[in-house]
Design an enzyme around this catalytic site. Sequence first.
Site, PDB file in Angstrom:
ATOM      1  N   THR A   1       0.873  -1.195   0.000  1.00 40.20           N
ATOM      2  CA  THR A   1       0.000   0.000   0.000  1.00 40.20           C
ATOM      3  C   THR A   1       0.902   1.234   0.000  1.00 40.20           C
ATOM      4  O   THR A   1       1.338   1.676  -1.052  1.00 40.20           O
ATOM      5  CB  THR A   1      -0.956  -0.003   1.213  1.00 40.20           C
ATOM      6  OG1 THR A   1      -0.212  -0.085   2.413  1.00 40.20           O
ATOM      7  CG2 THR A   1      -1.923  -1.170   1.128  1.00 40.20           C
TER       8      THR A   1
ATOM      9  N   LYS B   1       4.112  -6.676   4.263  1.00 42.43           N
ATOM     10  CA  LYS B   1       3.555  -5.399   3.847  1.00 42.43           C
ATOM     11  C   LYS B   1       3.485  -4.519   5.091  1.00 42.43           C
ATOM     12  O   LYS B   1       2.971  -4.958   6.125  1.00 42.43           O
ATOM     13  CB  LYS B   1       2.154  -5.641   3.273  1.00 42.43           C
ATOM     14  CG  LYS B   1       1.328  -4.387   3.036  1.00 42.43           C
ATOM     15  CD  LYS B   1       0.333  -4.190   4.151  1.00 42.43           C
ATOM     16  CE  LYS B   1      -0.286  -2.810   4.122  1.00 42.43           C
ATOM     17  NZ  LYS B   1       0.625  -1.702   4.306  1.00 42.43           N
TER      18      LYS B   1
ATOM     19  N   THR C   1       2.494  -5.841  11.951  1.00 45.45           N
ATOM     20  CA  THR C   1       2.926  -6.417  10.693  1.00 45.45           C
ATOM     21  C   THR C   1       2.021  -6.056   9.544  1.00 45.45           C
ATOM     22  O   THR C   1       2.455  -5.953   8.413  1.00 45.45           O
ATOM     23  CB  THR C   1       2.954  -7.960  10.781  1.00 45.45           C
ATOM     24  OG1 THR C   1       2.791  -8.478   9.488  1.00 45.45           O
ATOM     25  CG2 THR C   1       1.841  -8.493  11.650  1.00 45.45           C
TER      26      THR C   1
ATOM     27  N   ASN D   1      -0.798  10.546   5.792  1.00 46.78           N
ATOM     28  CA  ASN D   1      -1.955  10.058   6.543  1.00 46.78           C
ATOM     29  C   ASN D   1      -2.985  11.117   6.887  1.00 46.78           C
ATOM     30  O   ASN D   1      -4.032  10.798   7.439  1.00 46.78           O
ATOM     31  CB  ASN D   1      -1.476   9.342   7.815  1.00 46.78           C
ATOM     32  CG  ASN D   1      -0.712   8.089   7.466  1.00 46.78           C
ATOM     33  OD1 ASN D   1      -1.236   7.239   6.762  1.00 46.78           O
ATOM     34  ND2 ASN D   1       0.524   8.004   7.897  1.00 46.78           N
TER      35      ASN D   1
END
Lengths: 411, 411
Positions: B153, B179, B190, B401
């Site tokens: 992502t 990821k 994780t 974000n």
Amino acid sequence: MKDVIGGVCAPKGFKAWGLHCGIKADSEKKDLALIFSEKICNAAGMFTTNRMKGASVLVSQESLADGKLHAIIANSGNANACTGQAGLDAARGMAELAARETGVNPADVAVASTGPIGVPLPMEPIQNFVKPLAENLIAGKEGHDAALEAIMTSDGRAKEVSVEIEIDGKPVRIGGMVKGGKMLHPNMATLLCFLTTDAKISPQALERCLRPAVQNSFNRLTVDGDTSPNDTVIIMANGEAGNSAITAFSDEIEVFSKALEAVCILLAKAAARDGDGATKLISVTVAGAPNDDIAANFARTVAASNLVKSAFFSAGASWARALCAAGYAGDFEAEKTSLRFQSRAGSIEPFKNGSPAAFCEKEAKEIFLEEEVEIIIDLGGGFGKATAWGCNLTLDYISMNGAPPGYSGSR
Amino acid sequence: MKDVIGGVCAPKGFKAWGLHCGIKADSEKKDLALIFSEKICNAAGMFTTNRMKGASVLVSQESLADGKLHAIIANSGNANACTGQAGLDAARGMAELAARETGVNPADVAVASTGPIGVPLPMEPIQNFVKPLAENLIAGKEGHDAALEAIMTSDGRAKEVSVEIEIDGKPVRIGGMVKGGKMLHPNMATLLCFLTTDAKISPQALERCLRPAVQNSFNRLTVDGDTSPNDTVIIMANGEAGNSAITAFSDEIEVFSKALEAVCILLAKAAARDGDGATKLISVTVAGAPNDDIAANFARTVAASNLVKSAFFSAGASWARALCAAGYAGDFEAEKTSLRFQSRAGSIEPFKNGSPAAFCEKEAKEIFLEEEVEIIIDLGGGFGKATAWGCNLTLDYISMNGAPPGYSGSR
């Protein structure tokens, strides 16, 4: 309860002053403050739970051991934390200087320091300026503004409150000031808070009022998840209002307790709104928890989430991020959970009984544009309810707290 | 233990593929992955402790209940979390589609999703593309790169590892991909980690190896303090290496366990270094704690401190901020505590046995300029020791974000 002016000088018999002594490099910035009562006060304090306590905290805890205080001396520009024995000697030296210049016992002086940690506190500026500080104060100037300015570090606004209540038919006042910025997280999110009152109240009653007031205000506040080594809340009560003494068992303790809590909540919200780089106050209310303490833990966790805080960087917000943060705060049933956003502009409920619900994007945008936004989560699992206060996380938080290029020292 | 190439396809008998199906708007970005073993695998998994579990987590937990797995289907671009019953139906649908196209039982397919939370998962792109995904995979292409790309992502780099060990004189391989990005915090930091091995190993032994490996790697990793609702670690073992079966009581379990932990630590460190906006890997080692678990808690708390992380935004750092963060992590005696910074450029000890110690500013600057910096705290109170991994907090974390202006939906 009515608002009055005067901050910590609003209650009878309190004086304050602040000036620049030279701990801060910028001579425009005040950095040394004194709050004083001619009459000795009953006093109570609450301090950081951090094990690396600042030297001022250790000295103030000693001074408060007998529940009596005449004065608080405070400096900004240096937290005198992580400074070893030399730091402790410096904090004791500050109390002694203040005591000498005001003619009181050093054991009745509390000390507070705020600013960069891990840097030796320079004593020379303090030695040179406690005398003029005390002289100005004793000359009768009600310098609550000056004192407040002198405890500010990265604070954007001065944060003070003063109210009047009636006890025994007598007007009783409570005043307070707070220094915020960074390192604000339960327990105890405040850095520095000084409260004064002219109420006549026993040390036990004062203690009994202070704990829940702090619990429901500063312990519900989070700016960055870091607990400062210097967190200090001190209340001094000199009894000059002339009410008959409030004891731990008198009816009036309820009235005083409620007013004190209201003052602390106002100061906590002001500190949240003024967190480093913040542009929004975010209130998180969690209802439907098994009890109030569990609700408070949920509310604090959501308010502390970096992703929730980042989402409010611009006018946007994410209901799912708030739910996720609740998801790692404790046990609840997702299927019974609902979430609302609310501000002066309106209210939307994007998640209802475990499923996403449609809402109007335009309305949402208007809600999030307000400077004060509420997140209300109902866990549907009980009657526990609590509110926590935080702020958004913006680029300025990092600019303000990132070390400048090449800087390798302490902050 | 030697490095080999091939990631999750390095062990015998595993195939993988990834492609763009249309969950992500950008057609250049892959968003659907399949990892497959012709031979049914013994399998084990560990999942988020968040109560708002993503639908894929619930489905994978069902699939893993019998310790058997043929395949993992994973998508990026949508986390399918906070999506209610519709989300659960979608996750089950993914498993069924993958099972149909590969000719296995849907109950032997695990599902993983990552991306924005609180957004309904569109099924049409998945329905359209599972067939070509399976066809490419079965055609024998070793598409570990493509699969890895399809689970990324906000990841800046592809993160995979593969190693070979010897068990019973037979070469045994372990491969893994991870990821990362945001929402990385114990337990379990994780988001997604898929591990494959051709070892022959019982489900009990696999479980027994996976827990400590995750405990000492992903549970020691923090990027932003948010625990994702979708955290998933799955290991599949197809036994094709031909070693005699490793059981929970065989000697070889140690060899396999150590190698698996090493793989997980490499992946965890890669995820820390690649946290949203991060430019530095910060390792925090705490020694001198009463036991390893307490040491791990101290290390994680220091690595998670926003102020510590902000200090590493530029080349600077603050030893006192790290000490303060330790101060709210647990009990210790400040007077016995020492702190060191270390990197390839050297080592300084700015705090020794409770007091600040002189250090060379120039040397400090050189140490902090490295991409990997270690903070080593000795609490002087026992033999417990642990390391945690984090990263610096930069302006990019917030830019990545923060919701874009006017955006009020979910992320």
